[in-house]
Design an enzyme around this catalytic site. Structure first.
Site, short mmCIF file in Angstrom:
data_model
loop_
_atom_site.label_atom_id
_atom_site.label_comp_id
_atom_site.label_asym_id
_atom_site.label_seq_id
_atom_site.Cartn_x
_atom_site.Cartn_y
_atom_site.Cartn_z
N ASP A 98 48.77 22.10 82.84
CA ASP A 98 49.43 23.34 83.24
C ASP A 98 50.29 23.80 82.07
O ASP A 98 51.09 23.00 81.53
CB ASP A 98 50.34 23.11 84.45
CG ASP A 98 49.59 22.98 85.76
OD1 ASP A 98 48.37 22.77 85.72
OD2 ASP A 98 50.24 23.05 86.83
N SER B 284 57.51 20.43 76.61
CA SER B 284 56.67 19.73 75.65
C SER B 284 55.47 20.61 75.30
O SER B 284 55.32 21.70 75.84
CB SER B 284 56.19 18.40 76.22
OG SER B 284 57.27 17.69 76.81
#
Length: 289
Positions: free
Chosen positions: A101, A242
């Site tokens: 995602d 991230s």
């Protein structure tokens, strides 16, 4: 049509860190690995559980989407598992799918192994820690940047089946991966990162790079070598935003036009783990110049 995300406004805190000379000493401290490791230890402990309810409320997280369990720490909560039926993988062999995602940007890799992100020239060689021989394989290919924010699902998966050839960790700092930092620093070649060479069944040799970010406790790769399957979990990021970077060889895949167009508009496209984002290149799609 997928959701288009414009570049977010830069928070005042990041403006101070990245745009104000007085913020430089604090930036050096906050991007140090030992600071993130210290935060990570706290988030692994039972005392961090108190943060969970407040975090859910602040970010409006719908917990009905996740497998119910008793989280023993904040990191256990942060890496929670989504219900599998909510992230169905496209198992058509010719489908190129998202490994996570994220907010996706797509960049062309030039014949000299360079690509441009937010006005900075990057080299594949630098991204891979100086592995020039491997970097040359991606001349003329594609660089897909999947940016995960703190509310995204922080587990990532293999986009195709194949054999993992090697796994390499590169030490570095831990800048935020928000656009404010990307326009000021070469984040993807400064940050801690780990890459895996993947000999895939349908897309040739690819490299998947997991890039750590500010206050990320760890990059945890469960599969580092040997056979893997499409849709198999590769690993996870612990607390923080991230990035996953995917390098594809020239002529390996055709990316959906919408995704490249949105990148050229200066924004990102929201994608979900397992959804189709392109396809295997056929002879008619690739003409040698």
């Amino acid at each position: 049509m997928r959701e288009f995300v414009e570049q977010p406004k830069t928070p005042k805190s990041l403006k101070f860190l990245y745009c104000n000379p007085f913020g430089v000493p604090l930036l050096r401290l906050m991007t140090a690995r030992w600071v993130s490791k210290l935060v990570g230890r706290y988030l692994d402990g039972g005392l961090s559980r108190r943060k969970i309810k407040k975090y859910i409320k602040k970010h409006g997280i719908d917990m009905t989407q996740f497998i119910e369990e008793d989280y023993r720490s904040f990191n256990a909560f942060f890496t929670r598992r989504i219900k599998p039926e909510l992230r169905p993988f496209d198992f058509e062999p010719t489908a190129l799918v998202s490994p996570c995602d994220a907010k996706l940007s797509v960049y062309d890799i030039a014949e000299d192994s360079t690509f441009d992100i937010k006005g900075f020239d990057y080299t594949v060689d630098a991204l891979l820690g100086g592995n020039s021989e491997l970097a040359r394989r991606f001349d003329g290919g594609k660089c897909l940047v999947f940016r995960l924010t703190v509310t995204d699902y922080h587990r990532y998966f293999f986009f195709d089946g194949g054999e993992a050839e090697s796994n390499t960790f590169i030490k570095g700092r831990l800048h935020t991966v928000q656009p404010a930092a990307l326009s000021r620093r070469r984040v993807f070649t400064e940050n801690c990162r780990e890459y895996t060479v993947l000999n895939t069944d349908n897309f040739g040799t690819a490299v998947q790079v997991e890039v750590g970010a500010m206050m990320v406790g760890r990059i945890v790769n469960d599969v580092k070598s040997g056979r893997f399957e499409r849709g198999e979990e590769k690993g996870r990021f612990e607390f923080g935003g991230s990035t996953v970077v995917l390098l594809l060889e020239r002529g390996a895949a055709v990316i959906d036009d919408e995704l490249e167009y949105n990148t050229k508009r200066g924004g990102e496209t929201v994608v979900k783990c397992g959804e189709r984002i392109g396809g295997k290149a056929m002879p008619a799609d690739f003409v040698e110049m």
